[in-house]
Design an enzyme around this catalytic site. Structure first.
Site, PDB file in Angstrom:
ATOM      1  N   HIS A 291      47.368  68.255  17.005  1.00 52.46           N
ATOM      2  CA  HIS A 291      47.182  68.495  15.577  1.00 52.46           C
ATOM      3  C   HIS A 291      47.138  67.190  14.793  1.00 52.46           C
ATOM      4  O   HIS A 291      47.557  66.118  15.276  1.00 52.46           O
ATOM      5  CB  HIS A 291      48.313  69.373  15.040  1.00 52.46           C
ATOM      6  CG  HIS A 291      49.669  68.731  15.213  1.00 52.46           C
ATOM      7  ND1 HIS A 291      50.148  67.749  14.379  1.00 52.46           N
ATOM      8  CD2 HIS A 291      50.623  68.930  16.148  1.00 52.46           C
ATOM      9  CE1 HIS A 291      51.347  67.370  14.781  1.00 52.46           C
ATOM     10  NE2 HIS A 291      51.665  68.071  15.862  1.00 52.46           N
ATOM     11  N   GLU A 367      55.549  73.537  20.118  1.00 51.59           N
ATOM     12  CA  GLU A 367      56.242  72.305  20.509  1.00 51.59           C
ATOM     13  C   GLU A 367      57.668  72.620  20.953  1.00 51.59           C
ATOM     14  O   GLU A 367      58.213  73.700  20.698  1.00 51.59           O
ATOM     15  CB  GLU A 367      56.238  71.321  19.331  1.00 51.59           C
ATOM     16  CG  GLU A 367      56.901  69.974  19.592  1.00 51.59           C
ATOM     17  CD  GLU A 367      56.339  69.238  20.805  1.00 51.59           C
ATOM     18  OE1 GLU A 367      56.628  69.673  21.940  1.00 51.59           O
ATOM     19  OE2 GLU A 367      55.651  68.217  20.611  1.00 51.59           O
TER      20      GLU A 367
END
Length: 487
Positions: A291, A367
């Site tokens: 990202h 994550e």
């Protein structure tokens, strides 16, 4: 008065690398008997799957028109392909956004009146004849040969599957098949501006066939190929598995210290070496996009799935748009899967808007949960939780303070997500928008590397990596930490 004619066109295209060495195949079939009336195949150099699919369609429609030049508007062609993209775009149900696809679609639409052509999506198993033609063409190009219709064995496929959902049979004899096939070959050659032998009709500017190689393909799936060791900033002193630009840089464990403790490994892909396995067709290629930046990234703070779920910063949004433009120019991505966290969903949305695709979310791509370390710098964690940090750096089974996830736990869920995605999108190119630890974990598992390899990779914000997964379970790392699209 034109004589009514009805034929079936089956077409296919493929790319060994996407983009990579590519070819197409097309066959015109008599729907009454299931017999092939004309075949066409061509090696087209380096191209994407989508380009090859469209080229197969163009060849099939051109061959059908050449078979019955006197039919005019009375010719009816039913196209059957396993490319959902081509079928939906040519049927008018999907918009054609990619600049490389628009001229190909226009070219296909101009061959016959739109009212004369219908389209049907079929499973790959029902498109074996065209698939074999495309693979014969790619094999010929690989070996530096010209595909020859007289040497083709693609017609050995049984006609039962192709007639199951074909249009009603044409009344009367199918006509002079040999003469029709000759007309089709001549028309395909004329369409390219010059005569060509036995069904291979190079387009202007097409690349010369590559010499045969025994090594596995290494062409990048999402960007120009690059040696992983040349990735910007890569090296032994790279950041640890937590987001390296959102968490402080941790030194790699001392090689003289005790080795990192072993942990049960989640189904790592087998490694058999180059050239030791047969060609199993197109792999599932996972293009791994980290990202864009958030406000925490330049501050080098731990930012996982247990914190504040920050949005992209202005820099991060710009990075997402640059990545989107990059993938739109390549035209390789067929599906998009994202982590559920906001920064990934925002990055994925930017790409999806350019490609006209939906974004699917997989929880396994989130994550690491860094527990009590969320939002802290590496120095702050060392001051407050020094013993826990040392244990975490030494063992994949150690978790961050306060109930966070260990690297072993993250590897387990990432491997499960990988298996789901590869099974669901076999043979396709899938963009995974995720985070540092999941990307490093996928690369590590593909290489069969130990857990400490996580500390020896660097991944910049909005960087691109890629791993291809083959049908026999083997994996090929194609790209690591590419940031050329951001420059």
């Amino acid at each position: 008065m034109s004589v009514a004619r009805q034929v079936v066109v089956e077409a296919d295209g493929g790319s060994r690398g996407n983009p990579g060495p590519a070819g197409y195949g097309a066959v015109v079939i008599d729907p009454a008997t299931g017999e092939p009336l004309a075949e066409a195949a061509e090696y087209i150099g380096v191209a994407t799957n989508n380009v090859a699919e469209y080229r197969g369609l163009i060849a099939g429609l051109t061959a059908a028109k050449a078979l019955f030049p006197d039919a005019g508007d009375a010719l009816r062609v039913h196209v059957r392909m396993d490319s959902k993209l081509v079928v939906e775009q040519m049927s008018g149900r999907w918009k054609i956004k990619h600049p490389d696809m628009k001229p190909l679609a226009a070219r296909a639409a101009a061959i016959l009146p739109p009212s004369s052509v219908t389209y049907e999506w079929i499973p790959r198993a029902q498109n074996k004849h065209a698939d074999r033609l495309a693979n014969e063409a790619m094999d010929a190009g690989r070996d530096g040969r010209t595909w020859e219709a007289s040497a083709s064995t693609a017609a050995l496929d049984t006609p039962s599957a192709r007639t199951a959902s074909a249009p009603p049979p044409v009344q009367g004899p199918p006509g002079d098949q040999a003469a029709g096939a000759a007309r089709a070959r001549a028309a395909l050659a004329a369409a390219r501006g010059a005569a060509a032998p036995e069904g291979l009709f190079p387009m202007p500017g097409a690349q010369e066939p590559e010499p045969p190689v025994e090594a596995a393909p290494v062409t990048g799936a999402a960007a120009p190929a690059a040696e992983p060791s040349a990735a910007p900033g890569a090296g032994p002193s790279a950041a640890p598995a937590p987001e390296p630009s959102e968490a402080p840089v941790a030194p790699a464990p001392d090689s003289s210290a005790a080795p990192v403790a072993s942990a049960p490994e989640p189904a790592a892909t087998p490694q058999t070496g180059w050239g030791s396995a047969p060609d199993l067709g197109a792999p599932a290629t996972l293009v791994l996009l980290r990202h864009g930046e958030t406000a925490l990234t330049p501050q080098k703070r731990f930012s996982g799935s247990g914190g504040t779920d920050p949005e992209l910063s202005a820099t991060g949004r710009d990075q997402a748009e640059r990545a989107a433009a990059h993938f739109a120019a390549l035209g390789t991505v067929q599906e998009i899967v994202s982590s559920p966290l906001r920064r990934c969903r925002e990055t994925a949305a930017a790409v999806a808007a350019r490609l006209g695709l939906d974004v699917h979310v997989d929880e396994g791509l989130r994550e690491t949960d860094f527990g009590a370390w969320e939002g802290l710098t590496f120095g702050e964690v060392r001051e407050r939780h020094g013993d826990d940090l040392t244990a975490w750096l030494a063992s994949p089974d150690a978790a961050p303070t306060g109930g966070g996830e260990s690297f072993a736990e993250v590897a387990g869920r990432v491997a499960a997500a990988r298996d789901r995605i590869v099974a669901r999108y076999a043979g396709r190119t899938v963009l995974l928008v995720t985070h540092v630890t999941p990307i490093k974990t996928l690369v590590r598992l593909a290489l069969g590397a130990p857990p400490e390899a996580l500390f020896r990779m660097e991944l910049s914000a909005a960087s691109i990596s890629a791993v291809a997964y083959y049908g026999d379970g083997n994996a090929s790392v194609r790209l690591l930490n590419d940031t050329s699209h951001l420059r």
